[in-house]
Design an enzyme around this catalytic site. Structure first.
Site, short mmCIF file in Angstrom:
data_model
loop_
_atom_site.label_atom_id
_atom_site.label_comp_id
_atom_site.label_asym_id
_atom_site.label_seq_id
_atom_site.Cartn_x
_atom_site.Cartn_y
_atom_site.Cartn_z
N GLU A 7 0.71 -0.80 0.08
CA GLU A 7 0.35 0.27 -0.61
C GLU A 7 0.72 1.29 -0.09
O GLU A 7 2.36 1.00 0.39
CB GLU A 7 -0.59 0.06 1.29
N LYS A 50 2.48 4.62 1.47
CA LYS A 50 2.93 5.32 2.87
C LYS A 50 2.12 6.56 2.42
O LYS A 50 3.26 7.47 2.66
CB LYS A 50 3.96 5.84 3.52
N ASP A 52 1.42 10.24 4.31
CA ASP A 52 2.18 11.01 4.61
C ASP A 52 0.93 12.21 5.05
O ASP A 52 1.29 13.05 5.30
CB ASP A 52 3.12 12.24 3.83
N TYR A 75 -6.95 1.63 6.60
CA TYR A 75 -5.61 0.68 6.22
C TYR A 75 -5.85 -0.39 7.21
O TYR A 75 -5.31 -1.19 7.24
CB TYR A 75 -4.56 0.65 5.82
N LYS A 132 10.39 3.31 2.55
CA LYS A 132 10.57 4.54 2.60
C LYS A 132 11.78 5.03 1.86
O LYS A 132 12.79 5.28 1.26
CB LYS A 132 11.36 5.42 3.95
N CYS A 174 9.41 48.78 -8.35
CA CYS A 174 9.46 47.47 -9.13
C CYS A 174 10.98 47.23 -10.17
O CYS A 174 11.15 48.35 -10.38
CB CYS A 174 7.88 47.29 -10.05
N CYS A 210 9.47 48.04 -14.18
CA CYS A 210 9.14 49.57 -14.82
C CYS A 210 9.51 50.31 -13.77
O CYS A 210 9.47 51.63 -13.76
CB CYS A 210 7.25 48.99 -14.15
N CYS A 216 4.08 45.35 -7.27
CA CYS A 216 4.06 46.45 -7.82
C CYS A 216 2.59 46.74 -7.78
O CYS A 216 1.84 46.16 -8.24
CB CYS A 216 4.67 46.17 -9.19
N CYS A 258 2.90 47.99 -15.66
CA CYS A 258 4.31 46.93 -15.35
C CYS A 258 4.33 45.78 -16.46
O CYS A 258 2.48 44.99 -16.38
CB CYS A 258 3.88 46.43 -13.67
#
Ligand code: IVH
Length: 669
Positions: free
Chosen positions: A118, A120, A122, A227, A315, A407, A410, A425, A430
């Site tokens: 199956e 795993k 996280d 599970y 893993k 910016c 521009c 900005c 821009c």
């Protein structure tokens, strides 16, 4: 004419609605295969909510309305597990997995056996208890012996069934996860509101489950994949594989990506396959869990002090690497947000050479305590751009990054608004903003204009040919062919793609307008609820908020957008080019009311007009505004007027609310 039908009792109607809602929740959240639209689903929930408000004595904890999350609490109660929730030993490479396989074969004295492989997931593990066919309690893993009671929060997880067929008590165990899409959305919202980001989906899932306010959990779209099933703390079936099938049959979300393997070679094949697929899965996985299928053999193998001998977690290598930050530069997005990007000494991570990593915003750089010259750990996950996880070592010469006041593209003013994580900005013209907004408009999930990519847009913008997304529709093959590295043939293709985009459904046009907070999903929801772009453009905040998931902040942003004369002009230009302004609803072709056309009139006793409409549409029927010879039924409530008269003259069957429900249910049999 229909015989008089007695109105259904509130309790029967409540039962019926709950059953429908449960069915649709299972389709949507467990099977990922919805049959009705979100708006239809919401209408069912609202109808149930209303009846429960009117008859509070009929409200039960297993009702789908109870998923919204109740009152906040002071703290979590501790609760003991029925049997220890152990963790697993790890295998970090093929050799370690083979060593596990050898050990198992030795301990089983050469007897035949199978493995179940199956993914795993996280997330964080959680046990859930059921009795008398209802969900009763959820407990986090805690230290394995004692966890925290998170029942009210777990109730808000849509893939957690609140009722099951089995009446006898049992317990399931599984993983609470947040998928990447929800995770990205959550972090984007936290950026917007100036809160710190969650580092990864697992932390976000844990942070969302273990909050004292269940309403927060409810808003975070978690999933529960199971599970294990236990009876009195022990496995309930002779084989693990059977128990997974049984769990799916009871309505639990069980990862379909699982395999019964005859030997370790098949297990390795499964591991390699998902190592390759890993990035394309909608959720994070950190490996594969391998279990002996037969419970009898599991018992024979037994446990070490901390883990079972009949299972192991393979893993996957973390896709991390160390490298040096050589510089930090800024990217200007389509909303003007300046995103700092770390330039890295190129390094290979999981088979790909990485030379850039996103730093999100100023606060993130501060949180990492990062300076140019530092050595950092970077990580590549599902995202295209890798991220910096932490500073590994400070550089011998370091240089602090600071957000500029103008910016970089521009020279416009850069402003960071109160409560926002992003600096922007504010120059609407821009070129970087324009470029990004054109790219977004042409992207696959918006107007899907193939060929309008970086190089082309860069030229169109810098030469002043395109100053707004609408200008795309004024392009001709000759103009496009006159650009660098562009032939006549590809220019013609691009024009064809631009033409074709005009037929795409209205929600895409709406998300293409790039109204703040109105992405693909919100655009869909607005279209479903309000029907046309003109109605949305003229809607009041209150009208916008009748739409699921639209709160005051989003409504405000939509209002602000359409109150700008420039944006109205843009809308008119797009209309002129023939883009879609009406939402064509995907109608169901099957269902008890399929093929029937309904007209609603007057006030119904328990349902609002919208609710009745949603119910009819959920059953495949169509609702129209006026009575004609094509009308199948008129649904009449109190104070029905001219439509009732007209239906009578045309000899069209007339239903009251109870008759309507009867029809929707009766034809279902
Ligand atoms: S079986 C005693 N199956 O990984 C058996 N665990 O390292 C315990 N996990 O604590 C778990 N997906 O949080 C199992 N398909 C899966 C899993 C899974 C994720 C997590 C779980 C467990 C940890 C073990």
């Amino acid at each position: 004419m229909h015989p008089p039908i007695s109105p259904a009792s509130p309790s029967a109607r409540i039962d019926e609605l709950r059953e429908q809602i449960r069915y649709h929740e299972h389709r949507y959240y467990v099977l990922d295969d919805p049959e009705i639209t979100d708006a239809e689903y919401d209408a069912l929930v609202r109808a149930l909510q209303k009846l429960e408000d009117e008859h509070p004595e009929l409200r039960t904890p297993d009702s789908p309305t109870q998923r919204v999350g109740g009152k906040p609490r002071e703290g979590f109660q501790k609760s003991a597990h029925s049997s220890a929730m152990l963790s697993l030993d790890n295998a970090l490479d093929e050799a370690e997995l083979r060593a596990f396989d050898n050990r198992v074969r030795e301990l089983l004295n050469g007897a035949a056996f199978q493995y179940v492989a199956e993914l795993k997931m996280d997330g964080l593990s959680m046990a859930a208890r059921f009795a008398d066919g209802t969900f009763r309690q959820a407990i986090t893993r805690g230290d394995g012996e004692i966890g925290e009671d998170v029942t009210e929060n777990a109730r808000t997880i849509r893939s957690m069934p609140l009722t099951v067929k089995r009446q006898e008590a049992f317990e399931v165990r599984g993983e609470v996860v947040m998928n990447r899409r929800s995770f990205d959305k959550l972090n984007a919202a936290r950026d917007e509101s100036g809160q710190s980001r969650f580092a990864n989906p697992r932390n976000a899932a844990a942070g969302s489950l273990r909050v004292l306010e269940p309403a927060i959990t409810a808003s975070r779209t978690l999933d529960y994949y199971v599970y294990f099933v236990l009876e009195d703390g022990r496995p309930a079936f002779p084989s693990h594989w059977e128990s997974l099938d049984w769990l799916a049959g009871q309505g639990f979300k069980v990862n379909a990506k699982r395999k019964l393997c005859a030997n370790v070679e098949e297990v390795l094949e499964f591991i390699r396959h998902y190592e390759g697929e890993r990035e394309t899965l909608p959720y994070d996985i950190d490996g594969v869990v391998i279990k002996i299928d037969s419970i009898e053999q599991q018992i024979a193998l037994g446990y070490t002090a901390k883990a079972p001998r009949w299972a192991i977690a393979f893993k996957y290598a973390a896709r991390q690497a160390e490298t040096e930050v050589e510089g930090i530069s800024l990217q200007v997005g389509r909303t003007g947000a300046l995103t700092p990007v770390a330039y890295l000494r190129p390094v290979e991570v999981g088979g790909v050479t990485v030379s850039r990593a996103t730093l999100h915003n100023e606060d993130e750089i501060e949180r990492l305590e990062l300076q140019i010259g530092d050595t950092v750990v970077i990580e590549r996950s599902g995202d295209v751009i890798p991220k910096v996880v932490r500073v590994k070592m400070q550089g011998s010469t370091r240089q602090r990054f600071s957000m500029p006041t103008t910016c970089p593209v521009c020279g416009g003013h850069v402003v960071r608004e109160e409560g926002e994580a992003a600096s922007r900005c504010i120059n609407a013209n821009c070129p970087a903003r324009l470029r990004e907004s054109i790219l977004h408009f042409a992207s696959r999930s918006v107007m899907n204009i193939d060929g309008v990519g970086d190089a082309l847009v860069e030229q169109l913008v810098s030469r002043g040919i395109v100053k707004s997304v609408a200008d795309i529709y004024d392009l001709t093959a000759d103009i496009v062919a006159s650009l660098d590295r562009m032939g006549q043939k590809s220019a013609e293709n691009i024009i064809r793609n631009i033409e074709r985009s005009k037929t795409l459904p209205m929600p895409r046009v709406l998300s293409g307008l790039q109204i703040r907070f109105v992405g693909e999903r919100t655009a869909e929801l607005l279209a479903e609820q309000l029907g046309s772009l003109d109605i949305i453009a003229d809607a009041t905040a209150a009208e916008l908020q009748t739409c699921p998931e639209i709160g005051p902040k989003v409504a405000e942003s939509i209002l602000a957008f359409f109150s700008e004369a420039e944006n109205r002009k843009l809308l008119e230009r797009l209309r002129g080019y023939g883009l879609q302004f009406e939402h064509t609803v995907k109608r169901k072709k099957s269902g008890p009311a399929a093929g029937f056309t309904f007209v609603l009139t007057g006030t119904l006793p328990t349902m609002t007009r919208d609710e009745a409409k949603a119910q009819i549409e959920a059953a495949g029927g169509k609702v129209v505004g006026s009575v004609s010879s094509k009308t199948s039924y008129l649904v009449a409530g109190e104070e029905a007027g001219s439509k009732l008269d007209k239906a009578r003259t045309l000899n069209i069957p007339i239903l009251d609310e109870a008759g309507l429900i009867q029809l929707l249910v009766r034809t279902e049999e």
